[in-house]
Design a protein around this motif. Structure first.
Motif, mmCIF file in Angstrom:
data_model
loop_
_atom_site.group_PDB
_atom_site.id
_atom_site.type_symbol
_atom_site.label_atom_id
_atom_site.label_comp_id
_atom_site.label_asym_id
_atom_site.label_seq_id
_atom_site.Cartn_x
_atom_site.Cartn_y
_atom_site.Cartn_z
ATOM 1 N N GLU A 40 0.838 -1.195 0.000
ATOM 2 C CA GLU A 40 0.000 0.000 0.000
ATOM 3 C C GLU A 40 0.879 1.253 0.000
ATOM 4 O O GLU A 40 1.944 1.280 0.612
ATOM 5 C CB GLU A 40 -0.873 -0.024 1.264
ATOM 6 C CG GLU A 40 -1.974 0.975 1.292
ATOM 7 C CD GLU A 40 -2.912 0.772 2.488
ATOM 8 O OE1 GLU A 40 -3.949 1.406 2.490
ATOM 9 O OE2 GLU A 40 -2.605 -0.003 3.403
ATOM 10 N N SER A 41 0.454 2.282 -0.701
ATOM 11 C CA SER A 41 1.164 3.562 -0.701
ATOM 12 C C SER A 41 0.939 4.209 0.664
ATOM 13 O O SER A 41 -0.156 4.667 0.967
ATOM 14 C CB SER A 41 0.611 4.472 -1.805
ATOM 15 O OG SER A 41 1.072 5.789 -1.625
ATOM 16 N N PHE A 42 1.993 4.205 1.482
ATOM 17 C CA PHE A 42 1.805 4.652 2.858
ATOM 18 C C PHE A 42 1.411 6.121 2.948
ATOM 19 O O PHE A 42 0.566 6.489 3.750
ATOM 20 C CB PHE A 42 3.030 4.351 3.719
ATOM 21 C CG PHE A 42 4.235 5.184 3.438
ATOM 22 C CD1 PHE A 42 4.467 6.341 4.145
ATOM 23 C CD2 PHE A 42 5.162 4.804 2.482
ATOM 24 C CE1 PHE A 42 5.581 7.113 3.901
ATOM 25 C CE2 PHE A 42 6.274 5.564 2.234
ATOM 26 C CZ PHE A 42 6.496 6.727 2.939
ATOM 27 N N ARG A 43 1.972 6.981 2.125
ATOM 28 C CA ARG A 43 1.633 8.401 2.211
ATOM 29 C C ARG A 43 0.172 8.641 1.842
ATOM 30 O O ARG A 43 -0.533 9.407 2.492
ATOM 31 C CB ARG A 43 2.555 9.227 1.297
ATOM 32 C CG ARG A 43 2.492 10.685 1.636
ATOM 33 C CD ARG A 43 3.150 10.867 2.990
ATOM 34 N NE ARG A 43 2.847 12.092 3.653
ATOM 35 C CZ ARG A 43 2.625 12.164 4.960
ATOM 36 N NH1 ARG A 43 2.611 11.101 5.698
ATOM 37 N NH2 ARG A 43 2.424 13.297 5.550
ATOM 38 N N LYS A 44 -0.274 7.976 0.776
ATOM 39 C CA LYS A 44 -1.668 8.128 0.338
ATOM 40 C C LYS A 44 -2.623 7.610 1.424
ATOM 41 O O LYS A 44 -3.627 8.253 1.743
ATOM 42 C CB LYS A 44 -1.869 7.359 -0.966
ATOM 43 C CG LYS A 44 -3.222 7.542 -1.585
ATOM 44 C CD LYS A 44 -3.296 6.826 -2.924
ATOM 45 C CE LYS A 44 -4.648 6.973 -3.557
ATOM 46 N NZ LYS A 44 -4.744 6.244 -4.821
ATOM 47 N N ALA A 45 -2.282 6.463 2.008
ATOM 48 C CA ALA A 45 -3.137 5.888 3.061
ATOM 49 C C ALA A 45 -3.155 6.785 4.296
ATOM 50 O O ALA A 45 -4.209 7.021 4.887
ATOM 51 C CB ALA A 45 -2.645 4.499 3.427
ATOM 52 N N ILE A 46 -2.000 7.305 4.676
ATOM 53 C CA ILE A 46 -1.923 8.174 5.851
ATOM 54 C C ILE A 46 -2.740 9.440 5.629
ATOM 55 O O ILE A 46 -3.517 9.858 6.497
ATOM 56 C CB ILE A 46 -0.455 8.497 6.196
ATOM 57 C CG1 ILE A 46 0.211 7.247 6.780
ATOM 58 C CG2 ILE A 46 -0.355 9.679 7.166
ATOM 59 C CD1 ILE A 46 1.703 7.375 6.976
ATOM 60 N N MET A 47 -2.604 10.064 4.484
ATOM 61 C CA MET A 47 -3.357 11.288 4.202
ATOM 62 C C MET A 47 -4.862 11.026 4.190
ATOM 63 O O MET A 47 -5.650 11.833 4.685
ATOM 64 C CB MET A 47 -2.924 11.904 2.876
ATOM 65 C CG MET A 47 -1.540 12.513 2.885
ATOM 66 S SD MET A 47 -1.335 13.891 4.036
ATOM 67 C CE MET A 47 -0.761 13.061 5.504
#
Length: 164
Positions: A40-47
């Motif tokens: 999973e794209s961590f930055r996209k998920a975090i945002m």
């Protein structure tokens, strides 16, 4: 969607876990980056999670005050009006990066005060965009239109009176 998003430095994972466990025991859903899936794209998920949460707790420690990621999360949460800053015991408020050093910050060990801040934050009504700017534009347009119409009528009367 989680009620609460927790931002922390990886070196402080134990403190984040204890806080998340406390809040979950109080009945809240909590998201922190241990919930990421492989690939999973961590930055996209975090945002996405930060945007959906009703409250965002940022844990300030000796490690997190130097983390660009934690500062980014704090900035976004603050801009959205949902930041709840907490600090580790022994960390001075002056060590917290600006502009967060001007905010009231609870001690990480004071769970009841953190819980009270969460309860207050989640009780806030969701912010709705103001219609005031649009209303102001409409009122100004109507006012200027009225002056133009009234002005034209006055000019006609003036010219009629003057015999022109």
């Amino acid at each position: 969607m989680a009620d609460i998003f927790i931002s922390y430095s990886k070196q402080d994972q134990d403190e984040a876990w204890l806080l998340a466990a406390f809040l979950e025991a109080e009945g809240y859903s909590v998201w922190w980056d241990t919930s990421l899936l492989a690939g999973e794209s961590f930055r996209k998920a975090i945002m996405a999670e930060l945007g959906r949460a009703g409250a965002a707790i940022v844990i300030w420690t000796e490690d997190s005050i130097h983390s660009d990621w934690v500062q980014s999360d704090a900035g976004r949460a603050h801009a959205e009006g949902k930041l709840i800053p907490v600090k580790a015991k022994g960390l001075a408020c002056r060590d917290i990066p600006p502009p967060f050093d001007t905010m009231h910050v609870e001690d990480l060990g004071d769970r009841e005060k953190i819980l009270a801040a969460v309860v207050a934050q989640l009780a806030k009504p969701e912010a709705q965009p103001s219609s005031l700017p649009q209303r102001s534009k409409t009122a100004l347009f109507e006012l200027l239109s009225w002056f133009r119409t009234a002005g034209a009528g006055l000019r006609r009367r003036y010219h009629k009176y003057r015999g022109k």
